[in-house]
Design an enzyme around this catalytic site. Structure first.
Site, PDB file in Angstrom:
ATOM      1  N   SER A  14      25.973 101.467  17.520  1.00  0.00           N
ATOM      2  CA  SER A  14      25.522 102.062  16.265  1.00  0.00           C
ATOM      3  C   SER A  14      24.114 101.537  16.000  1.00  0.00           C
ATOM      4  O   SER A  14      23.607 100.697  16.749  1.00  0.00           O
ATOM      5  CB  SER A  14      26.449 101.664  15.113  1.00  0.00           C
ATOM      6  OG  SER A  14      26.361 100.258  14.882  1.00  0.00           O
ATOM      7  N   LYS A  15      23.499 102.015  14.943  1.00  0.00           N
ATOM      8  CA  LYS A  15      22.131 101.578  14.660  1.00  0.00           C
ATOM      9  C   LYS A  15      22.040 100.077  14.445  1.00  0.00           C
ATOM     10  O   LYS A  15      21.086  99.433  14.865  1.00  0.00           O
ATOM     11  CB  LYS A  15      21.576 102.326  13.439  1.00  0.00           C
ATOM     12  CG  LYS A  15      21.216 103.770  13.734  1.00  0.00           C
ATOM     13  CD  LYS A  15      20.509 104.423  12.564  1.00  0.00           C
ATOM     14  CE  LYS A  15      20.094 105.856  12.914  1.00  0.00           C
ATOM     15  NZ  LYS A  15      19.398 106.506  11.798  1.00  0.00           N
ATOM     16  N   ARG A  16      23.059  99.496  13.804  1.00  0.00           N
ATOM     17  CA  ARG A  16      22.997  98.051  13.558  1.00  0.00           C
ATOM     18  C   ARG A  16      23.135  97.258  14.848  1.00  0.00           C
ATOM     19  O   ARG A  16      22.727  96.106  14.931  1.00  0.00           O
ATOM     20  CB  ARG A  16      24.066  97.624  12.551  1.00  0.00           C
ATOM     21  CG  ARG A  16      25.490  97.735  13.046  1.00  0.00           C
ATOM     22  CD  ARG A  16      26.494  97.440  11.933  1.00  0.00           C
ATOM     23  NE  ARG A  16      27.856  97.589  12.382  1.00  0.00           N
ATOM     24  CZ  ARG A  16      28.580  96.626  12.920  1.00  0.00           C
ATOM     25  NH1 ARG A  16      28.044  95.425  13.074  1.00  0.00           N
ATOM     26  NH2 ARG A  16      29.820  96.829  13.298  1.00  0.00           N
ATOM     27  N   HIS A  17      23.723  97.878  15.878  1.00  0.00           N
ATOM     28  CA  HIS A  17      23.860  97.214  17.173  1.00  0.00           C
ATOM     29  C   HIS A  17      22.621  97.381  18.036  1.00  0.00           C
ATOM     30  O   HIS A  17      22.474  96.711  19.054  1.00  0.00           O
ATOM     31  CB  HIS A  17      25.061  97.792  17.952  1.00  0.00           C
ATOM     32  CG  HIS A  17      26.381  97.510  17.306  1.00  0.00           C
ATOM     33  ND1 HIS A  17      27.316  98.496  17.077  1.00  0.00           N
ATOM     34  CD2 HIS A  17      26.923  96.360  16.849  1.00  0.00           C
ATOM     35  CE1 HIS A  17      28.387  97.963  16.508  1.00  0.00           C
ATOM     36  NE2 HIS A  17      28.167  96.678  16.360  1.00  0.00           N
TER      37      HIS A  17
END
Length: 479
Positions: free
Chosen positions: A245-248
């Site tokens: 995901s974007k946070r990853h």
């Protein structure tokens, strides 16, 4: 465009429906490295057949991302949509040869067919209702799709360079659509025709395309074309093994640029995501090209680790040429708070000061943004904005007296360079029976507005006599 030579030709073929994401960048890198390793060429194809979702902004982001990563390609980009006539030509050739057929199934019939197949647990969703039916019996007013007459028995085998031997039972694979009823070619057909016409010898792509390999082989076989070497590389997962995901880190390459990563560091990090060469972690570009091979790619999904990327980026910053870092410093200012203010202050003198300070500044920075932050004191306006810790240090009357004494002593320094300055500051500390740290910390706060910085004597030297004394006077004279 077809090539009959033995030259290795790879291709990177993104869909311009969004940014160049990190997985796509790694795929491009692997294709680029393999071509360079074998003295070949990497081509770029923009797969813009999805007209509703393909955008010029996305195309620009892809091209800019590849250029920033310094992954060049041979010739001009090829735009898939512009080759639609050629794709139709192949579909019609297959139809005329009896290797494809016209399908007049309606949308309602196809939906009912798929529902029955799913209910029965079958992966083959099309039941071949028009495979052997006379087109003369077709209902009026329906424009047919053209479907490939795929083998319906036996198995399809791909000898994949990464995944090994993979086989599919043909009874589970559909007669795929080559040309839709409105005459537009499908992605499956376009990819095969373009790869053949471009002379692609090696297809290196994500393993989410693995099932496509079986379907596309049917087209190659029907046309009598040689199947390129196939390599399907595992996807990139989050550190916990889940979907990115974007946070990853599932961001566009432009986001990594904006976060202050160096292209060389990102290339080095990406090459090690799923590929290994012994215990080596740091690779120059030449070393990557020399060492890269398909056998080093693992079958398990790679896991993205931001901390590892930051540490690697820090290594590249520390080992970068100082003048090159000044240029990179300027390039990243558009992504930095107050970057415009720093830009306004850049001139020959401030660049010279930045260059002199770079050796010390780069030692702690893990990203270019951290480098800009660490260098902020060079471009600060007087009186300085103080962070909370610096403010606490400078609120002490004793420290303000100390700064006044340091100002007086430093004003008499003849040659303004770190060694001479250090001798004077140490003498002041000794005269007050203080350890050097007790003098250096308020001095650092007064000069930078912070309690962390490069070496304090280097700070004094690069700020210069006039600016250093002025900043000391500001704090010494505070009420």
């Amino acid at each position: 465009m077809s090539s009959t030579s033995s030259t290795v030709i790879t291709r990177f073929a993104p869909s311009p429906t969004g940014f160049l994401h990190i997985g796509g960048a790694r795929t491009a890198l692997f294709n680029w490295l393999y071509a360079r390793k074998h003295g070949g060429r990497m081509l770029l194809r923009i797969e813009d057949t999805d007209r509703a979702r393909s955008t010029e902004a996305a195309i620009s982001a892809i091209l800019d991302g590849l250029k920033w990563l310094e992954l060049d390609w041979e010739g001009e980009p090829i735009y898939q949509f512009s080759r639609a006539d050629r794709h139709r030509e192949v579909a019609l050739a297959l139809l005329n040869a009896g290797k494809a057929y016209s399908c007049y199934a309606t949308a309602e019939e196809l939906e009912a067919m798929r529902a029955r197949a799913r209910a029965a647990g079958r992966t083959r969703l099309y039941d071949g209702m028009w495979r052997d039916r006379d087109p003369a019996s077709a209902p009026a007013g329906i424009r047919p799709a053209i479907r490939l007459r795929a083998p319906d028995s036996g198995e399809t085998v791909i000898e994949d360079e990464v995944q090994g031997r993979i086989s599919w039972n043909n009874e589970n694979l559909d007669d795929l659509v080559l040309l839709r009823g409105d005459g537009t070619p499908t992605y499956m057909l376009a990819v095969v025709v373009d790869d053949h016409d471009m002379g692609v010898t090696h297809i290196i792509r994500g393993d989410d395309h693995l099932i496509n390999a079986a379907r596309q082989k049917h087209i190659y076989d029907a046309m009598g074309w040689q199947l390129p070497s196939m390599s399907h590389i595992p996807l990139i997962h989050a550190p916990d093994g889940t979907k990115m995901s974007k946070r990853h880190g599932a961001l566009g390459v432009d986001s990594y640029r904006a976060k202050g990563y160096l292209p060389a560091a990102l290339r080095n990090y990406l090459v090690r995501l799923g590929w290994g060469h012994g215990d080596q972690e740091i690779f120059s570009t030449a070393e990557m090209v020399e060492a890269f091979d398909l056998s080093g790619i693992g079958r398990a999904a790679a896991r993205f680790d931001f901390a590892k990327l930051e540490n690697l980026n820090g290594h590249y910053i520390r080992h970068s040429d100082d003048a090159a870092l000044v240029r990179m410093f300027e390039d990243v200012l558009d992504y930095v708070d107050h970057g415009s203010r720093i830009k306004a202050k850049l001139n020959n003198n401030s660049r010279s000061s930045l260059l002199r300070a770079m050796g010390a500044l780069k030692e702690r920075a893990r990203t270019l943004l951290e480098l800009v932050d660490a260098a902020a004191f060079l471009f600060a306006d007087r009186p300085l904005d103080m962070d909370a810790r610096a403010q606490a240090l400078l609120s002490s009357p004793e420290n303000r007296v100390l700064l006044a004494q340091l100002h007086e002593a430093l004003a008499d320094v003849g040659e303004w360079q770190a060694g001479t300055i250090e001798a004077v500051v140490r003498a002041c500390a000794d005269a007050r029976a203080l350890k050097l740290g007790a003098v250096a910390q308020p001095l650092r706060a007064a000069l930078t507005g912070r309690t962390t910085s490069p070496g304090i004597f280097e700070v004094l030297e690069v700020l210069g006599r006039e600016e250093s004394l002025a900043r000391l006077a500001d704090q010494a004279q505070r009420a």
